[in-house]
Write a protein that holds these residues in place. Structure first.
Motif, PDB file in Angstrom:
ATOM      1  N   UNK A   1       0.835  -1.215   0.000  1.00 31.63           N
ATOM      2  CA  UNK A   1       0.000   0.000   0.000  1.00 31.63           C
ATOM      3  C   UNK A   1       0.865   1.258   0.000  1.00 31.63           C
ATOM      4  N   UNK A   2       1.909   1.255   0.795  1.00 33.43           N
ATOM      5  CA  UNK A   2       2.796   2.421   0.851  1.00 33.43           C
ATOM      6  C   UNK A   2       3.419   2.690  -0.526  1.00 33.43           C
ATOM      7  N   UNK A   3       3.889   1.637  -1.183  1.00 30.75           N
ATOM      8  CA  UNK A   3       4.497   1.804  -2.508  1.00 30.75           C
ATOM      9  C   UNK A   3       3.468   2.221  -3.546  1.00 30.75           C
ATOM     10  N   UNK A   4       2.262   1.665  -3.455  1.00 29.49           N
ATOM     11  CA  UNK A   4       1.213   2.024  -4.406  1.00 29.49           C
ATOM     12  C   UNK A   4       0.882   3.500  -4.297  1.00 29.49           C
ATOM     13  N   UNK A   5       0.767   3.991  -3.081  1.00 29.71           N
ATOM     14  CA  UNK A   5       0.484   5.418  -2.885  1.00 29.71           C
ATOM     15  C   UNK A   5       1.606   6.290  -3.437  1.00 29.71           C
TER      16      UNK A   5
ATOM     17  N   UNK B   1       5.228  -1.211  -9.990  1.00 31.39           N
ATOM     18  CA  UNK B   1       4.694  -1.869  -8.797  1.00 31.39           C
ATOM     19  C   UNK B   1       5.084  -3.339  -8.739  1.00 31.39           C
ATOM     20  N   UNK B   2       4.983  -4.040  -9.866  1.00 30.86           N
ATOM     21  CA  UNK B   2       5.318  -5.463  -9.831  1.00 30.86           C
ATOM     22  C   UNK B   2       6.814  -5.684  -9.649  1.00 30.86           C
ATOM     23  N   UNK B   3       7.624  -4.794 -10.193  1.00 28.50           N
ATOM     24  CA  UNK B   3       9.073  -4.946 -10.040  1.00 28.50           C
ATOM     25  C   UNK B   3       9.497  -4.706  -8.592  1.00 28.50           C
ATOM     26  N   UNK B   4       8.878  -3.750  -7.934  1.00 31.66           N
ATOM     27  CA  UNK B   4       9.182  -3.548  -6.519  1.00 31.66           C
ATOM     28  C   UNK B   4       8.780  -4.763  -5.694  1.00 31.66           C
TER      29      UNK B   4
ATOM     30  N   UNK C   1      -3.919 -11.064  -6.523  1.00 28.54           N
ATOM     31  CA  UNK C   1      -5.201 -10.420  -6.230  1.00 28.54           C
ATOM     32  C   UNK C   1      -5.031  -9.280  -5.232  1.00 28.54           C
ATOM     33  N   UNK C   2      -4.197  -9.483  -4.222  1.00 31.56           N
ATOM     34  CA  UNK C   2      -4.009  -8.450  -3.204  1.00 31.56           C
ATOM     35  C   UNK C   2      -3.390  -7.191  -3.799  1.00 31.56           C
ATOM     36  N   UNK C   3      -2.408  -7.368  -4.679  1.00 34.59           N
ATOM     37  CA  UNK C   3      -1.784  -6.197  -5.291  1.00 34.59           C
ATOM     38  C   UNK C   3      -2.790  -5.417  -6.134  1.00 34.59           C
TER      39      UNK C   3
END
Length: 419
Positions: free
Chosen positions: A132-136, A158-161, A375-377
């Motif tokens: 969530x932190x990275x997504x924001x 996002x997927x690479x992180x 799914x969570x991502x």
């Protein structure tokens, strides 16, 4: 079937003699013209024999129930790399890279069990805050009022992180993982920089040298909750470096598996919302629909187009006799559009009564080990998009799709967030 795609794919699909239909042609997926071909096969010949395909003779299984029958019968339909593996393209035996997805029990079970704890519910819960932190951070960095590439700035980032976290890979070098995933899965006929098996192997040898160095480092340390450490300390996998092809196969499987399904579902979800704006408005009005929207995205996108099996014995399926040694392709992309199994399958409907009724993760012993993480991502991404109350992230042009019959990948998607 191997001729250039015609202007009217529906008329083209009807004009070709049934015996000449070859749905292994990657142009169908790059040009997004695959639907009428599978509609015809499901209607006229749901278990279809192609004698002269681009990748040799094979059977196409195109209906939901028949795909389930193959996917859940690993005794009759083998995934073993040395019988042919999981893709239609045949490699010389000495070039095959076995991994647990291309193994049969008991070896499959032992190796899969080694890495499965990383996606156990408790570990997923611990990762949620980081995701969530990275997504924001990624969403806050996006430009407003100008066109940008959603794939590069959001889906890949996002997927690479996440991959870097799963492998505990050097974070500043994380884009190497995406590059290696692309190299591992690219069709060498696609006209990209990786245009031969020699070039592919040259790049992947570099990747394996880096993974081997990390492996040796982790093997000397106490066990840690990352994939390399789990494999290095696992009873069934600690000796993988002594089997170089299997070592490479398993690491590439985990890189590709952690990358493509999620990355392409993130891009596919934005396409779906633009093509079905009423569903986006429905979601904005009721964010509680996100848990059913996510599996619907994964069905509608179908990130993995097909998986291959090889018959271990003569098998009857839908009135056809599949002979021992025959190649069998389960076309998940067709099963997810089967009108007899899914109501209005071409529509994107975020509040379906049974949204998890799809084939995108496979079934049986090879069901995707990371499905809940994917799914969570996707769920967190859409929770944070809705929290920003953007009117719509507008798709500004057609997606660029890759030349592949394995992965339904979107390599570029121009979008704009209104200022």
């Amino acid at each position: 079937m191997n001729a250039p795609v015609q202007a009217d794919p529906r008329a083209d699909a009807q004009s070709v003699p049934l015996s000449q239909i070859d749905v292994s042609d990657p142009h169908l997926y790059q040009d997004d013209t695959w639907r009428p071909w599978f509609e015809r096969l499901r209607r006229e010949d749901p278990v279809h024999r192609c004698e002269n395909g681009m990748y040799g003779a094979y059977w196409s299984v195109t209906r939901y129930r028949d795909i389930m029958a193959v996917d859940t019968n690993h005794e009759a339909f083998s995934s073993d790399a040395y019988m042919g593996g999981i893709v239609l393209r045949d490699l010389p035996v000495d070039k095959r890279r076995p991994s647990f997805i291309s193994m049969d029990p008991p070896k499959h079970d032992e190796q899969r069990k080694t890495v499965s704890p990383i996606v156990a519910p408790g570990n997923l819960a611990r990762m949620a805050d980081t995701i969530r932190e990275r997504t924001n951070k990624v969403l806050d960095s996006l430009p407003r009022g100008e066109t940008f590439d959603w794939v590069d700035l959001v889906a890949v980032e996002l997927t690479t992180m996440m991959l870097a976290t799963l492998f505990d890979f050097p974070f500043e070098e994380r884009r190497k993982l995406t590059y290696w995933s692309n190299v591992a899965t690219v069709n060498t006929r696609a006209g990209t920089e990786v245009d031969s098996e020699e070039k592919r192997n040259e790049i992947l040898d570099v990747a394996m040298a880096e993974f081997r160095a990390l492996w040796e480092e982790r093997a000397k340390q106490d066990p840690r909750p990352d994939l390399i450490s789990m494999l290095a300390h696992g009873e069934a996998t600690r000796d993988l470096p002594t089997r170089p092809h299997e070592f490479m196969g398993n690491l590439l499987l985990l890189v590709v598996g952690g990358n493509d399904t999620t990355r392409n579902s993130m891009s596919g979800s934005l396409l779906a919302m633009n093509q079905f704006p009423d569903e986006f408005r429905k979601l904005k009005d009721n964010p509680g629909l996100i848990p059913s929207m996510v599996p619907e995205v994964i069905r509608w996108q179908t990130p993995v187009i097909h998986m291959r099996r090889t018959a271990t014995r003569d098998v009857e399926l839908a009135g056809k006799t599949i002979r021992a040694g025959d190649k069998v392709a389960m076309w998940y992309i067709s099963g997810n559009r089967d009108e007899d199994a899914i109501e209005r399958p071409d529509d994107f409907i975020i509040d379906r009564p049974r949204p998890r009724q799809h084939l995108s993760f496979g079934f049986g012993i090879h069901r995707c080990v990371g499905n809940r993480l994917a799914e969570m991502q996707l769920m967190i991404l859409w929770e944070e998009i809705l929290r920003r109350d953007w009117k719509m992230i507008e798709v500004m042009g057609p997606p660029v799709r890759t030349y592949s019959n394995l992965l339904r990948s979107i390599s570029s998607l121009p979008v704009r967030i209104p200022a």
